[in-house]
Design a protein around this motif. Sequence first.
Motif, PDB file in Angstrom:
ATOM      1  N   ASP A  20       0.821  -1.219   0.000  1.00 42.88           N
ATOM      2  CA  ASP A  20       0.000   0.000   0.000  1.00 42.88           C
ATOM      3  C   ASP A  20       0.846   1.255   0.000  1.00 42.88           C
ATOM      4  OD1 ASP A  20      -2.035  -1.713   0.297  1.00 42.88           O
ATOM      5  OD2 ASP A  20      -2.528  -1.164   2.359  1.00 42.88           O
ATOM      6  N   PHE A  41       5.867  -3.765 -21.643  1.00 44.25           N
ATOM      7  CA  PHE A  41       4.497  -3.866 -22.125  1.00 44.25           C
ATOM      8  C   PHE A  41       4.259  -3.236 -23.493  1.00 44.25           C
ATOM      9  CE2 PHE A  41       3.689  -5.075 -17.780  1.00 44.25           C
ATOM     10  CZ  PHE A  41       2.852  -6.156 -17.996  1.00 44.25           C
ATOM     11  N   LEU A  42       3.754  -4.083 -24.383  1.00 48.38           N
ATOM     12  CA  LEU A  42       3.146  -3.648 -25.626  1.00 48.38           C
ATOM     13  C   LEU A  42       1.644  -3.915 -25.484  1.00 48.38           C
ATOM     14  CD1 LEU A  42       5.729  -5.190 -28.090  1.00 48.38           C
ATOM     15  CD2 LEU A  42       5.379  -2.750 -27.629  1.00 48.38           C
ATOM     16  N   SER A  43       0.884  -3.436 -26.466  1.00 52.79           N
ATOM     17  CA  SER A  43      -0.562  -3.532 -26.339  1.00 52.79           C
ATOM     18  C   SER A  43      -1.029  -4.969 -26.109  1.00 52.79           C
ATOM     19  CB  SER A  43      -1.221  -2.965 -27.586  1.00 52.79           C
ATOM     20  OG  SER A  43      -2.345  -2.228 -27.235  1.00 52.79           O
ATOM     21  N   ASP A  79       0.023  -3.156 -13.715  1.00 52.75           N
ATOM     22  CA  ASP A  79      -0.191  -2.263 -12.567  1.00 52.75           C
ATOM     23  C   ASP A  79       0.981  -2.298 -11.584  1.00 52.75           C
ATOM     24  OD1 ASP A  79      -1.334  -4.985 -11.864  1.00 52.75           O
ATOM     25  OD2 ASP A  79      -1.354  -3.990  -9.910  1.00 52.75           O
ATOM     26  N   GLU A  80       1.134  -1.208 -10.855  1.00 59.08           N
ATOM     27  CA  GLU A  80       2.289  -1.035  -9.964  1.00 59.08           C
ATOM     28  C   GLU A  80       2.308  -2.055  -8.831  1.00 59.08           C
ATOM     29  OE1 GLU A  80       2.306   2.996  -8.554  1.00 59.08           O
ATOM     30  OE2 GLU A  80       2.545   3.817 -10.566  1.00 59.08           O
ATOM     31  N   ARG A  81       1.138  -2.272  -8.245  1.00 59.55           N
ATOM     32  CA  ARG A  81       1.086  -3.117  -7.048  1.00 59.55           C
ATOM     33  C   ARG A  81       1.544  -4.544  -7.326  1.00 59.55           C
ATOM     34  NH1 ARG A  81      -1.881  -2.966  -2.113  1.00 59.55           N
ATOM     35  NH2 ARG A  81      -2.227  -5.047  -1.315  1.00 59.55           N
TER      36      ARG A  81
ATOM     37  N   ASP B  20      -6.574  -1.245  -3.174  1.00 61.55           N
ATOM     38  CA  ASP B  20      -5.675  -2.389  -3.360  1.00 61.55           C
ATOM     39  C   ASP B  20      -5.974  -3.151  -4.641  1.00 61.55           C
ATOM     40  OD1 ASP B  20      -4.807  -1.767  -0.898  1.00 61.55           O
ATOM     41  OD2 ASP B  20      -5.680  -3.496   0.127  1.00 61.55           O
ATOM     42  N   ALA B  23      -7.044  -2.597 -10.547  1.00 61.99           N
ATOM     43  CA  ALA B  23      -7.046  -3.260 -11.851  1.00 61.99           C
ATOM     44  C   ALA B  23      -8.275  -4.164 -11.985  1.00 61.99           C
ATOM     45  CB  ALA B  23      -5.763  -4.065 -12.044  1.00 61.99           C
ATOM     46  N   ARG B  28     -10.331  -1.986 -14.420  1.00 63.50           N
ATOM     47  CA  ARG B  28      -9.130  -1.484 -15.085  1.00 63.50           C
ATOM     48  C   ARG B  28      -8.928   0.021 -14.905  1.00 63.50           C
ATOM     49  NH1 ARG B  28      -6.055  -4.761 -18.110  1.00 63.50           N
ATOM     50  NH2 ARG B  28      -4.497  -3.347 -17.277  1.00 63.50           N
ATOM     51  N   ASP B  30      -6.638   1.072 -13.275  1.00 69.66           N
ATOM     52  CA  ASP B  30      -5.179   1.224 -13.329  1.00 69.66           C
ATOM     53  C   ASP B  30      -4.721   1.828 -14.659  1.00 69.66           C
ATOM     54  OD1 ASP B  30      -5.936  -1.328 -14.547  1.00 69.66           O
ATOM     55  OD2 ASP B  30      -3.802  -1.821 -14.622  1.00 69.66           O
ATOM     56  N   ARG B  34      -2.705   5.532 -14.948  1.00 70.56           N
ATOM     57  CA  ARG B  34      -1.416   5.674 -15.651  1.00 70.56           C
ATOM     58  C   ARG B  34      -1.507   6.760 -16.721  1.00 70.56           C
ATOM     59  NH1 ARG B  34      -1.297   0.151 -14.791  1.00 70.56           N
ATOM     60  NH2 ARG B  34      -2.020  -0.430 -16.861  1.00 70.56           N
ATOM     61  N   GLU B  80       0.199   5.099  -8.802  1.00 73.02           N
ATOM     62  CA  GLU B  80      -1.170   4.743  -9.198  1.00 73.02           C
ATOM     63  C   GLU B  80      -2.170   4.885  -8.053  1.00 73.02           C
ATOM     64  OE1 GLU B  80      -1.067   0.791 -10.854  1.00 73.02           O
ATOM     65  OE2 GLU B  80       0.216   1.401 -12.507  1.00 73.02           O
ATOM     66  N   ARG B  81      -1.756   4.427  -6.881  1.00 70.47           N
ATOM     67  CA  ARG B  81      -2.694   4.371  -5.764  1.00 70.47           C
ATOM     68  C   ARG B  81      -3.214   5.754  -5.365  1.00 70.47           C
ATOM     69  NH1 ARG B  81      -3.660   0.647  -1.449  1.00 70.47           N
ATOM     70  NH2 ARG B  81      -4.482   1.725   0.360  1.00 70.47           N
ATOM     71  N   HIS B 179       0.334   0.626 -25.172  1.00 76.14           N
ATOM     72  CA  HIS B 179      -0.649   0.973 -24.155  1.00 76.14           C
ATOM     73  C   HIS B 179      -0.999   2.458 -24.256  1.00 76.14           C
ATOM     74  CE1 HIS B 179      -0.121  -2.485 -21.011  1.00 76.14           C
ATOM     75  NE2 HIS B 179      -0.204  -2.936 -22.241  1.00 76.14           N
ATOM     76  N   ASP B 181      -1.271   4.876 -22.059  1.00 72.49           N
ATOM     77  CA  ASP B 181      -0.393   5.823 -21.356  1.00 72.49           C
ATOM     78  C   ASP B 181       0.947   5.987 -22.073  1.00 72.49           C
ATOM     79  OD1 ASP B 181      -0.041   3.084 -20.458  1.00 72.49           O
ATOM     80  OD2 ASP B 181       1.295   3.823 -18.894  1.00 72.49           O
TER      81      ASP B 181
END
Lengths: 195, 195
Positions: A20, A41-43, A79-81, B20, B23, B28, B30, B34, B80-81, B179, B181
């Motif tokens: 968190d 990451f690509l689409s 996602d970051e988490r 938490d 996503a 989504r 997330d 971004r 992100e959070r 993506h 972003d």
Amino acid sequence: MIRFVVIGHRAHTTADFKLDDIAGGAGRLDVLVRCVNSAFFLSHDIRKDAEIHLVLTGGEDAPKTVRFSGREVRYLNPDERSTASLIRNALLKKVGDTEIRASPGVYVSRTSFADLMKELSETSNFVYLREDGGDVRGFEFPENPCFILGDDRDLTEEEEEIMSSYDYDLIKLGPLSLHADHCMIVVLNEMDRRT
Amino acid sequence: MIRFVVIGHRAHTTADFKLDDIAGGAGRLDVLVRCVNSAFFLSHDIRKDAEIHLVLTGGEDAPKTVRFSGREVRYLNPDERSTASLIRNALLKKVGDTEIRASPGVYVSRTSFADLMKELSETSNFVYLREDGGDVRGFEFPENPCFILGDDRDLTEEEEEIMSSYDYDLIKLGPLSLHADHCMIVVLNEMDRRT
């Protein structure tokens, strides 16, 4: 192979943080996980020819390096988490003298920035992203480039000193100074256009 | 003014999700947070001339649009959070017929994609990011561009139909599909180079 090395100047080397609070409690680990996202990451795909080394230099057990391999990585989400969770999982492993696998495509070792540079110098050509470099658009990318970036802080004098033992090219991405993960997107877009 | 419109095809319009699980549980979200990061963050600054409209079309209370204004925004951090928290806070507000301010620079309304396009058409020139467009590098950016993007899904037929009522340019960012972003980073880098 396209490599990235990102130095986390305060990023924790022990798993003593909450998912968190990766920006605060983990020493700006949020910057590093965004770099992992940018590297791969690509689409509808993962960049399998990419690899990223996160050099963690903060906390009680520094240094450690967490490596993500695009060819092997699994359970990676944008996602970051969830990426922070993969890193925390790697930091929970007992690490001795050699790199160990924490999960598919995610490795952890006690490698320092100096060690890493020495190791990578055998297979990669270093490219340092810094604002006083030449424009990426006129840049002739070497074979197997390895891009060196700081997190939200520039490289320290000591790190610059380590860099100076090696040949490297110096490039910038545009007229404005960007976050590390954004720099990586611009570099990769330029490389995509050359192939 | 540089505007972005990003359509969140499943993004929740009620604050019924946990931070938490943005996503999964928030449809989504997330992806959208971004995009907020991409719209605004420079290394040591915020892009004050940027604005982003997140069109949320999922959940019980759709549609809603959350707008971030670079000129006014405060309490915005790159992770992100914390951005998801600003959005959830906006979704907790009771919204009637007009846009209301949820926090400095963050606004929420019941605006649909169709309404938003109509409203923005009076001040902006639409640029649609799609893989069959012309290359951004040869593109002459209009005054006050407004870039239209989907989240992790392309625009629906219905949304394409709404688009077709307006003039717009069609551009792509490179040879690979990126993506949302990441697309924004490439567009902004190109615009930075023109000024």
